[in-house]
Structure formats: structure tokens, C-alpha cells
Enzyme design. Structure first.
Site, PDB file in Angstrom:
ATOM      1  N   VAL A 136      -9.807   0.836  -4.726  1.00  0.00           N
ATOM      2  CA  VAL A 136      -9.073  -0.428  -4.699  1.00  0.00           C
ATOM      3  C   VAL A 136      -8.171  -0.536  -3.470  1.00  0.00           C
ATOM      4  CG1 VAL A 136      -9.129  -0.634  -7.204  1.00  0.00           C
ATOM      5  CG2 VAL A 136      -7.201   0.506  -6.117  1.00  0.00           C
ATOM      6  N   GLU A 137      -7.705  -1.749  -3.192  1.00  0.00           N
ATOM      7  CA  GLU A 137      -6.856  -2.063  -2.040  1.00  0.00           C
ATOM      8  C   GLU A 137      -7.492  -1.586  -0.737  1.00  0.00           C
ATOM      9  OE1 GLU A 137      -2.733  -1.144  -2.201  1.00  0.00           O
ATOM     10  OE2 GLU A 137      -2.424  -2.131  -4.127  1.00  0.00           O
ATOM     11  N   GLY A 138      -8.793  -1.764  -0.620  1.00  0.00           N
ATOM     12  CA  GLY A 138      -9.503  -1.325   0.564  1.00  0.00           C
ATOM     13  C   GLY A 138     -10.112   0.040   0.339  1.00  0.00           C
TER      14      GLY A 138
ATOM     15  N   ARG B 163       0.821  -1.214   0.000  1.00  0.00           N
ATOM     16  CA  ARG B 163       0.000   0.000   0.000  1.00  0.00           C
ATOM     17  C   ARG B 163       0.853   1.261   0.000  1.00  0.00           C
ATOM     18  NH1 ARG B 163      -3.742  -2.627   3.847  1.00  0.00           N
ATOM     19  NH2 ARG B 163      -5.780  -2.901   2.854  1.00  0.00           N
TER      20      ARG B 163
END
Length: 816
Positions: A487-489, A365
Site C-alpha cells: 500500500v501507499e506505493g 508516509r
């Protein structure tokens, strides 16, 4: 007077975080000076002995307290997936900011990395060539990268940047990978995304950290060369951030030949590169009713690498994420039979998938989406700074209007801050840190900053921003901004649950130890953590009081000069944040995680403290350039202003029993009249905007790392040429304006005075040509695209996409 001296002494001891024995000595000294009677000495001796004598304290206080907490059910219930998420990664400099007493000497020692020779050569060579091969408008029209670009991505090693050279990869650092993704994204966001995925959370990352040696030797060289195209599938229709709700399953069984196999069933969506992949990274719940793998009947979430051509796998469909043409796909598998060695790490790592994913997300991240967001924000700065000079309204460049300067300066401040935080975070990752909370801070704040910057840029460019075509330089970034938010949470959950929710436990010096000790029934460890926590609260309460009354001047910081005040303010913010966080955790208990409006404000303060630290680190690492002062000032004052706003929101909405009125009344009033920050001053805003509109080293340094072709047939090349010509013409125009003020020329529009100015010797023939050339280039640069009706109706060069279908293709359709 006695009371004042008494409490002043307590504040001093607490401010410096001195030991309990010092408190006891102070109490004793004060009692002796005051002439306290014997009976008071005897009464106070009992609690003093309990607190100071460790075995006595454990027996009398800690053991009954542990029993009470467990019996009352006050221990927070943490599921297995929550525990693995909490334990993922490491705590890095963000822990200092949560402590209330950040170590700035450590901050100044943190690396601010540069590219090594191999990374710089790759950026100047293959990356530059790949960008030149890519036409972003063409990519959007064709809905795909050109075949030669795909081939170059594989041949030049773009899919193997994180893979070590021993396996055929490039072995780049986090800083190197980030720089590559930044430059590619500045050329074309689909290009950046395509290179991003294989180097982010996925098969290569999982293999490097958890794979068996056989898996590494077999698969990593194929991934590095592009022979295998990877994807990773986690998200499902019913499970996004809530991995515990995952419905994908893998059932362990023995076939007729006595071989142990796994039967997989899944339905996934939003999976980047899935339709182009040959190797599917898959997360699923592993079930082993006969305990064939030796991990019990429910090993839990696992990860496997599955060849995409196996029977039962249905690929070939594509989502359309806001018209941004990268491969983002649903796919499914029904009764797909695989060997046990498809599990990442083999049977030994069955059930460890969630921990694997969380540990690698903790690092990932902080690299990919921040690099893309930094590129988008710097691109907005480059475009708007040029356009605001070239575009004229009411006879002058629009950049001279304060209404335009204000959003442009916001973009400039964000650009400086994001590059600071990008380099700062990558420096920690390159040193081996896997800071889960810092990476969540980065993902959330970078992507939000890019969205805000693109919106500001669209406002500045107006019609030139909304009219799509080869000349448009902002629309595609505008389309893509919500994608990176999602995206990615999703950012909403990242802000409230990860930045503060996870941060409150992981970054707090005692909270996680208390919870773990209670879970394990370890009374001695709980005693250490609990009383350490009490001391931590007392210290931060004292520090917060002293720093609040002194407006931060009481903080001791290892720096002199005009930046000293910024360190003091950051220390002040940290102490206030730490004590309020402890109060909130103590007063709300387990209900705090449901008070997401409050936890979101805590997250905002924590985030801006992190960015403040990164901004300070950049300014110091780059030698305190005088030319960068205005960008530094604007970026840091923005952070302090947002910290202040969030503190005021916390006080205003703190509704805990008994003390809520105190927070919403006197404390809120004091916070308003005694602010940590008030935002960016107008003078700083105007200086930043002016610097952005100058063609020189400051502007180039602010937007370094972008792909900027000089070809005037390309949109940015055309705009940059007009920008430089306009600045040259403005120097000439200034002399004409001066002649008007001196009444050497009549008061008319400058364009109508050129011949008179030449005749009067105010400007030369060459300068007349400069004005004419600038006007022609201005006119060319501000044009927007227009299409014939026939061309306008086409959605793509090849005839467009078919109508969207909700029905999946049949399992017999070709895969890939």
C-alpha cells in the site's frame, strides 16, 4: 615530487570546497614556483578569465551550452504529474546525506521528541482501554471489529487525532499520532489500520491544508466526532502508481437550471474503509470543455469529497487482503452528479489534486506505516525473546543456541533502528518539514524490516508460529506484512523511482535548479547551477579520494569518544555516494531511470545512511546509555554492512561506456579490500541476544510503547509469566549444574536430580517449588491451539464469508 605536491594541493582545496579563486591562485603559485614560460601563462590565462569573470563566462560558455542542450534534446522530459510529484514536500536532513558533506552539528540539533501531557494521557487512558476491549483472534474470526470498538473509536476521538481542537479534534503531533498507531497495531493490526486511515491521507488532511473555510467548518467537526467516516480513493484497476493513467473522470456542465455541476464516473479498488464510509475522498481527471471554472478545458487531476449516499454510487463489496479483516474495498460511481463545491478548496483549486496528494503523502508516509512496522518488529522482539527462554530443546532453552541468537539479534537491532528512525522522522514532521524522500525511505525500509523480522520470528517459534488460534502471537502479523509492503506505493517502485529517482533531483543541491533553468531558458540561473554543480562534483571527488585512502579518518566531526568513528564512516559513505550519483547521472543521463537495478542500489545506500543518522541521533538524544551500546552497535553495523554491500554491487554492475571497466575492475577491488562496514560481529550478536533474554529495563526499553496485558489468560501474558518463572528456575538450575561439575551430584538430567539436590542441601524446598512452578508454566505456554473438526471447518463465528464474486452488486443494492 612536483606532481605529488601539485595534486596534493588540488585535493586539499577540493576537500574543503574552497572557491574557484583559490584554485586559480594555486595554479598561479605553482606555475611561478615551477618557472613556467610566458607562453604557458598566456595560454592558461584565457580559460582562467572565462571561468572567473562571470559576464564573460555567461557569454562564451553558458549561452552556447544552453542552446546546445535544448537543441540536442538532452533536457529531461518531465510530465506535469512528474513535476508536481518532484515539487511536493520539502527537503530535510536527507539533503545533507546527499550532499557528500553532512552537517553533523545540525543532526545533533534535530529534535528527538517526547509525547506531551495530553498525548501521554490519551495513550495511558483511551488507547489502553481500546486495546483491552479488542480481542485480535475474535476480530479475525468475525472479520470485523466489535461494534463497541467501532463506537469507542468515534466517541474517544480516534478518527480526529490530526484535527485541531477548534474543530473538535485532538490536535496531536506527528509523534503523538505515531505512538497511538504503534500501540493499537501491537494489539491488533486491523485495529491499527482502522484508526490509521482517517488520520492519514484523506478528507481531514486535505481539508486542513486546502479546504475552504466553509468546508472546514462544515466537515471537520463531523469527521472529528465520527459522524462522518472517511475514505480516500486513488487506485484503479488501470492506475496504481501511474496516476497519469487514471480513468476516473469528472465532466463540468450546466444543468437545465443554469447551475454548474460535475458528472463523475469512476471505478476504484483497494480503498480502505470504503464500505463503511459516509464521505468519499475521490481523485479523478477533471474536464471542463466550456471552461466554466476558468481553468481551461483540461484542468487535470482533482480531488473532491463526495457523500456516499448519492445516486449512482455502488458500495458494499469487500476485498480479502490475505485474510486480514479490515475494510478494503472496490467501489464505483456512474453518472454521479455533484456540486462544484465538493471540490477540495472549491473551484479555485480545480486541477490541483495531484499536487495535494503528493504534498500530503510526503508527510503521511513517514507516520502511519512506520508506526505499524515498528510495532510489528518490537512485538517480534518481545515474543521471541520470551519464547526462546521458555522453549527447551536438548535440555536447555533454545535461546542459548547461536543459531537462534542470530535471528533474534537481527530482530533486536531492527527494533532499535526502527524506533530511532520513527522518532527522528516524526521530529522533523513536527517541526513543519514535509520530506518526500525521507518519508519514502521510511515507508520502504520500515515495512521491509517488519517483514524480515516477522519471518525471523516465525523461524524461531517454529510450530508455535504457524499454528493459528488464540495462543498464536505471530501469524496475523505474518499475514499482514505483505499488505504494508504493497500500500501507499508498492515498495519496488518506492525504492527505485522515489528514494533515488526523486531524491537525485530533490536532494541534490543543484540538479533541480539546472533542469528548471533550462526549462525556463534562464541562462544566468543555469550558469549559477551548472558551475555550482561542477564545483560540487570536484569537491566530492576530492573528499571521496581523501576519505577512502584515510578510511574516513580524514573527516572532521563535532564529537569525541567511541562514537566518533561512526560519524566519520557516515561522512565517508556520503562523499562516495554523492560522487557516484553524479557520475551515474552524467554518464547515463535520461537512461538512468531505466537502470533500476543500479538506482535500487543507490536507494539502499541512501536509505541506510538515513537510518545510520537516525540511530546516531537516538543514541545521543538518550544520553549515550551504556546499556544500549550493544543494540546501537548492532543496528549501526548492520547499516554500514548493507551500505558496503550496495557499493560493491554498484561497482560490479556499473557498465557506462569508457569507464565501466574501471569501475568493475580496480575500483571494485579497492572497495572490497577497503570496506566501510563488514556487518555485525558475532560477539555483538550474542550480547544482544543475551540482553533480550533478560527480564529487565533493557528489554522493556527496547519494546516500549506496546500493549502488553498481564492477564495470564491472554497469550502474551501467559508467555511473559512463563518467561519470568523460567528465569527464576534457571538460577536454581545453575546451582545444580555447578554441583554436577563439582561431582556432588551424578551426571544426569537436571529434572531427575531435584530430590537428590534437595536432600544434599544444594537447593531449598522453596526452590523446588520454583522449579516445579516454572515447569508447569513452561508446559502451558508452549501449547498450541487445536480444534474439533467441526470448529476447524468454520471460517468465522457467524458462519463464514460467501463465495467470492467477481460481479459487482446492482446499483439498487443498499449503500454502506
Amino acid at each position: 615530487m612536483s606532481a605529488i605536491l601539485f595534486f596534493a594541493g588540488l585535493l586539499t582545496i577540493g576537500f574543503f570546497g574552497l572557491k574557484r579563486q583559490v584554485y586559480a591562485a594555486w595554479f598561479a603559485g605553482f606555475l611561478f614556483w615551477w618557472g613556467a614560460p610566458l607562453w604557458l601563462w598566456l595560454i592558461l590565462a584565457v580559460p582562467a578569465a572565462i571561468l572567473l569573470v562571470h559576464p564573460l563566462r555567461v557569454r562564451v560558455v553558458t549561452t552556447p551550452l544552453v542552446r546546445f542542450l535544448k537543441k540536442a534534446g538532452l533536457l529531461p522530459v518531465i510530465s506535469r504529474t512528474e513535476r508536481e510529484a518532484l515539487d511536493a514536500g520539502t527537503v530535510w536532513y536527507e539533503g545533507e546525506l546527499f550532499s557528500g558533506r553532512p552537517d553533523f552539528a545540525r543532526l545533533l540539533r534535530e529534535p528527538y521528541p517526547e509525547l506531551n501531557d495530553a498525548e501521554q494521557a490519551f495513550l495511558d487512558g483511551p488507547v489502553e482501554r481500546l486495546c483491552a476491549m479488542t480481542d485480535d483472534w475474535e476480530v479475525f474470526q468475525r472479520r470485523d471489529l466489535p461494534p463497541e470498538v467501532w463506537q469507542a473509536l468515534k466517541d474517544e476521538g480516534f478518527f480526529g487525532m490530526i484535527i485541531p481542537p477548534k474543530y473538535g479534534g485532538l490536535g496531536f503531533s506527528a509523534t503523538g499520532v505515531s505512538a497511538v498507531i504503534k500501540k493499537l497495531s501491537s494489539r491488533s493490526i486491523p485495529l491499527g489500520i482502522t484508526a490509521m486511515l482517517p488520520n492519514s491521507l484523506g478528507p481531514a488532511e486535505l481539508l486542513l491544508h486546502y479546504g475552504t473555510e466553509e468546508q472546514k467548518d462544515r466537515l471537520l467537526p463531523r469527521l472529528a466526532s465520527g459522524q462522518e467516516v472517511p475514505c480516500f480513493a486513488l487506485t484503479e484497476p488501470h492506475a496504481g502508481s501511474d496516476a497519469g493513467s487514471m480513468r476516473a473522470t469528472g465532466d463540468v456542465f450546466q444543468n437545465e437550471a443554469g447551475e454548474t455541476k460535475i458528472r463523475l464516473n469512476w471505478e476504484k479498488r483497494y480503498i480502505t474503509l470504503a464500505a463503511r464510509s459516509t464521505l468519499l475522498g475521490l481523485a479523478f481527471k477533471l474536464r471542463d470543455p466550456d471552461n466554466l471554472l476558468g481553468h481551461g478545458p483540461e484542468p487535470g487531476i482533482s480531488a473532491a469529497l463526495v457523500p456516499s449516499n448519492l445516486p449512482g454510487i455502488v458500495l458494499g463489496r469487500q476485498h480479502d487482503p490475505l485474510n486480514v479483516p479490515f475494510f478494503n474495498c472496490p467501489f464505483e460511481g456512474k453518472d454521479v452528479i455533484v456540486d462544484v463545491d465538493t471540490l477540495v478548496g472549491g473551484a479555485a483549486r480545480a486541477g490541483q489534486g495531484w499536487r495535494m496528494l503528493m504534498e500530503q503523502l510526503a508527510a503521511g508516509r513517514g507516520i502511519m506505516l512506520p508506526a505499524q512496522a515498528t510495532a510489528g518488529t518490537a512485538w517480534a522482539a518481545r515474543v521471541t525473546s520470551a519464547y526462546s527462554v521458555v522453549r527447551k530443546q536438548f535440555g536447555m532453552s533454545i535461546g542459548r543456541f547461536e543459531g537462534i541468537a542470530e535471528p533474534m539479534a537481527r530482530i533486536g537491532a531492527r527494533t532499535y533502528a526502527l524506533e530511532a528512525a520513527r522518532r527522528f522522522t516524526c521530529g522533523g514532521l513536527d517541526q513543519g518539514a514535509k520530506p518526500a524522500v525521507a518519508s519514502a525511505i521510511a515507508k520502504y525500509n520500515f515495512t521491509e524490516a517488519m517483514r524480515d523480522s516477522v519471518n525471523d520470528a516465525m523461524d524461531i517459534c517454529g510450530g508455535a508460529g504457524i499454528s493459528r488460534g488464540p495462543r498464536n502471537m505471530l501469524a496475523h502479523a505474518y499475514f499482514s506484512a505483505p499488505i504494508s509492503i504493497t500500500v501507499e506505493g508498492a515498495n519496488i517502485l518506492t525504492r527505485t523511482l522515489m528514494v533515488f529517482g526523486q531524491g537525485a533531483i530533490r536532494c541534490h543541491p543543484f540538479a533541480e535548479n539546472e533542469i528548471t533553468a533550462l526549462e525556463n531558458g534562464d541562462v544566468k540561473e543555469f550558469d549559477f547551477a551548472f558551475f555550482g554543480h561542477l564545483g560540487h562534483v570536484v569537491r566530492n571527488l576530492c573528499r571521496s579520494v581523501v576519505l577512502s585512502w584515510s578510511r574516513g579518518y580524514g573527516a572532521s566531526v563535532p564529537i569525541e569518544g567511541k562514537t566518533r568513528r561512526d560519524y566519520q564512516k557516515l561522512s565517508w559513505a556520503s562523499s562516495r555516494f554523492a560522487i557516484l550519483a553524479d557520475m551515474a547521472m552524467g554518464m547515463y543521463g535520461g537512461d538512468l531511470k531505466r537502470k533500476e537495478a543500479l538506482t535500487g542500489r543507490f536507494a539502499d545506500i541512501f536509505s541506510q545512511m538515513y537510518f545510520g543518522a537516525a540511530i546516531i541521533r537516538r543514541y545521543e538524544a538518550e544520553g549515550r546509555r551504556r546499556e544500549d551500546w550493544d543494540f546501537y552497535r548492532a543496528a549501526l553495523d548492520t547499516a554500514f554492512g548493507e551500505i558496503q554491500s550496495s557499493f560493491e554491487g554498484l561497482y560490479k554492475n556499473f557498465d557506462a561506456p569508457f569507464v565501466g571497466g574501471l569501475f568493475r575492475g580496480p575500483l571494485a577491488w579497492w572497495a572490497r579490500i577497503n570496506p566501510i562496514g563488514t556487518g555485525v560481529e558475532d560477539e555483538t550478536v550474542m550480547r544482544v541476544a543475551r540482553k533480550m533474554q533478560e527480564d529487565g529495563a533493557d528489554r522493556n526499553r527496547l519494546t516500549a510503547g506496546l500493549y502488553l496485558p498481564k492477564d495470564p489468560e491472554q497469550a502474551i501474558g501467559r508467555l511473559e509469566r512463563a518467561f519470568r518463572a523460567s528465569l527464576e528456575a534457571d538460577d536454581v538450575a545453575k546451582r545444580i549444574k555447578q554441583a554436577i561439575r563439582e561431582k556432588k551430584l551424578p551426571r544426569k538430567p537436571i529434572g531427575s536430580l531435584i530430590e537428590e539436590a534437595r536432600s544434599a542441601g544444594i537447593i531449598t524446598d522453596m526452590e523446588v517449588e520454583t522449579l516445579a512452578r516454572a515447569e508447569a508454566l513452561r508446559n502451558d505456554a508452549i501449547q498450541v491451539d487445536a480444534f474439533s473438526l467441526e470448529d476447524y471447518k468454520k471460517t468465522a463465528v457467524d458462519g463464514g464469508w460467501p463465495e467470492p464474486s467477481q460481479a459487482p452488486p446492482a446499483a439498487s443494492e443498499p449503500v454502506g
